[in-house]
Scaffold this active site. Structure first.
Site, PDB file in Angstrom:
ATOM      1  N   GLY A 310       0.936  -1.222   0.057  1.00 30.38           N
ATOM      2  CA  GLY A 310      -0.017  -0.152   0.109  1.00 30.38           C
ATOM      3  C   GLY A 310       0.879   1.110   0.148  1.00 30.38           C
ATOM      4  CB  SER A 311      -0.024   4.627   1.278  1.00 31.06           C
ATOM      5  OG  SER A 311      -1.088   5.070   0.360  1.00 31.06           O
ATOM      6  CB  THR A 312       4.434   1.461   3.441  1.00 35.50           C
ATOM      7  OG1 THR A 312       4.055   0.203   2.917  1.00 35.50           O
ATOM      8  CG2 THR A 312       3.402   1.621   4.880  1.00 35.50           C
TER       9      THR A 312
END
EC number: 3.4.16.4
Length: 621
Positions: A310-312
């Site tokens: 995801g956004s990591t």
């Protein structure tokens, strides 16, 4: 004539008597000779037999005798102790006794089997059947690894054919807290999982051997000599800190219960050495009672399970962007419009419209549109090489058994849409350990260290990105824990924190689930002088929320808040929750947008649904 006739028979009678005496003597002599001859033959046979036994076949019969009374017995050795970095034992070996029997001898005294079964806590019929099936053997175990006092009670019965043997059993003082890292041994004390398996040769040692004499009952009556000296196993000191490990396990467990989540994992690393200070995984098991566990409980998800980050992943996309020279933390501006970008028939969207953002603002507001647009301006080979340099798509080299290498397709095979969605964490798989290693590289000025479970196992680092880019990224990631950002729940009192939240749909057969998610947070503390990195992954929450900033960020805050105190890391942000940075006053927005509010009394983030953290079916490729 008559007179002569009367006289002649007399001498003839005398001669016949002498003749008979001579014949009787000759017969006796013959018999004597025969007896002597027979005795001579017998004596010769005995001498020949003695010669055969004592000279010709001496070794054979000596071996046969030795086999019955002279035995070579193993000398058990203790497996090396595993310690945490502070000398606290995590795995120790304790002496135990195993009971064994000679089946033929014990079956010859079958009337004693009921008493034996009672002492062993078994069934007499099953024991007798077990012995009959192995009656051609001389050695079978009846019960392994009994407490010495219980084994002595069996031996005190003095049952023919029943004997004992000393062994060692592994014991794990921290139980399920360190189960996935330490692993287990089998009943023969050989490593089967975890570090017990990885360092089995180092820990196991080599058993010795001695030659002993046993009596007719199999009891040892004398020790003759030591054939081979025992070599005890060597001790192993890990990088794991038992205190931090307990914090990670406890907070993760509470979170899974709170959100009714299926599983979770956490990794804590030293930024400058790559030492793993904690690695927790749930569900777990008790290594001291392995029989009741299931395979799914024994999997170390932090090293073996993969997840779409995801956004990591946006931090690494921005690392490529800054390295390209096309971007700085404050420019150029990226137009995200109303939060929707239709690209190759796919709706890449943010939860809220963010308008124009700086590169820092893309991280602060966690804009999928912004990350995708940045990616499409970058050379594909640069983006792919940057991801590879951070270790994605290959094993970290930690040496943990079964570690996954994740999945990163070769860059030349990327389609435009695949490249765009990869920028915000879809289309590739990583392990929590890989993600922690990547963030530790950013935190240490762009230097990557191979993660290790061994204390003081210093390995030279490798420069992945320039120190300037790394420092800029840490500063940009610090805005994510600001009051108007997705990671506000990760803040730690009196310490600055940099990090990134992430939420991704769980992959299922045929696509992505609409209502199950992976909740992530990756963070660095203190942001002004990075010392520690941690990654938290929670899978499949079913109540109370699923955003990374809601579920995983609080775990980071609680665990790392305790870790900095346990390790005496000095605070860098006394009296304030948040330190400002470049363009952090307005969350990275460009234009006249209203600055975000200051932290409230309970420090809750303003946006309950962060922009990248309201994933919908449209987020899945």
């Amino acid at each position: 004539m008559k007179w002569r006739d009367r006289i002649r028979p007399q001498p003839q009678r005398a001669k016949s008597s002498r003749s008979r005496r001579r014949g009787a003597g000759s017969s006796a002599r013959k018999r004597m000779v025969l007896v002597v001859a027979v005795l001579g033959l017998i004596s010769l046979g005995l001498v020949a037999r003695a010669f055969d036994l004592q000279v010709v076949r001496k070794q054979f019969y000596q071996k046969q005798g030795d086999a019955r009374f002279l035995r070579e017995m193993p000398i058990a050795v203790s497996r090396g102790t595993i310690f945490d970095r502070n000398g606290e034992p995590l795995a120790v070996s304790t002496p135990v006794t195993s009971i064994w029997a000679n089946p033929a001898e014990l079956l010859a005294n079958a009337d004693r089997i009921p008493a034996l079964a009672k002492a062993l806590g078994g069934d007499p019929q099953q024991i007798e059947q077990y012995l009959e099936q192995r009656s051609d053997r001389e050695f079978v175990y009846l019960r392994r690894q009994m407490p010495p006092e219980a084994a002595q009670a069996v031996l005190d019965l003095d049952i023919p054919g029943v004997n004992s043997q000393r062994e060692f059993k592994r014991f794990y003082p921290s139980g399920e807290v360190t189960a996935h890292v330490i692993g287990v041994t089998n009943i023969d004390d050989h490593g089967q999982e975890g570090l017990e398996l990885a360092y089995d040769d180092w820990l196991a040692g080599k058993p010795g051997a001695k030659r002993v004499i046993r009596d007719g009952k199999g009891h040892e009556v004398a020790e003759l000599e030591q054939v081979r000296a025992p070599k005890p196993g060597q001790n192993l000191t890990l990088s794991i800190d038992r205190g931090i490990q307990f914090l990670a396990y406890n907070e993760l467990k509470n979170t899974l219960e709170k959100y009714s989540a299926a599983s979770g994992s956490m990794v804590v690393m030293d930024v400058h050495t790559g030492e793993i200070l904690a690695m927790a995984s749930l569900p777990t098991y008790n290594p001291n009672a392995l029989a009741g566990s299931k395979p799914v409980q024994r999997r170390n998800r932090a090293a073996t399970d993969v997840v779409e980050p995801g956004s990591t992943m946006k931090a690494f996309t921005l690392a490529a962007a800054l390295s390209s020279g096309k971007y700085t933390p404050t420019s150029p501006a990226i137009e995200t419009g109303n939060g929707h970008w239709f690209f190759y028939g796919h709706d890449i969207h943010d939860d809220d419209p963010n308008g124009t953002l700086t590169p820092t603002g893309v991280l602060t507001r966690s804009s999928n549109v912004g990350a995708a647009k940045i990616a499409m301006t970058l050379d594909t080979s640069l983006m792919y090489n940057t991801y590879r340099a951070f270790g994605f798509g290959s094993s970290t080299g930690s040496g943990f058994p079964g570690e996954s290498s994740g999945l990163l397709r070769v860059g030349r095979d990327w389609r435009p849409l695949e490249k765009a969605i990869m920028a915000y964490g879809y289309g590739l798989n990583v392990t929590p350990l890989q993600l922690a290693t990547g963030y530790a590289t950013i935190a240490d000025g762009g230097v990557m260290h191979t993660p290790t479970f061994i204390k003081d196992d210093d390995s030279p680092g490798k420069q992945i990105i320039s120190p300037q880019v790394a420092h800029e990224l840490v500063s940009m990631l610090e805005t994510v824990t600001g009051p108007n950002s997705t990671g506000a729940n990760a803040r730690i009192a009196n310490y600055s924190v940099a990090g990134k939240t992430g939420t991704s749909h769980q992959a299922i057969a045929g696509g992505y689930s609409k209502d199950t998610y992976n909740s992530l947070f990756a963070g660095i503390v203190p942001a002004s002088d990075p010392q520690l990195v941690a990654v938290v992954v929670v899978n499949g929450t079913t109540r109370g929320g699923y955003f990374g900033g809601t579920v995983s960020a609080p775990v980071f805050s609680a665990v790392m808040g305790g870790a900095v105190r346990l390790l005496d890391i000095p605070p860098d942000n006394i009296g304030r929750w948040y330190v400002g940075g470049p363009l952090q006053g307005n969350g990275g927005l460009v234009g006249s947008q209203t600055p975000p509010p200051q932290p409230s009394a309970n420090d809750a983030p303003v946006h309950e649904a962060p922009v990248d953290e309201a994933p919908s079916e449209g987020d899945a490729p």
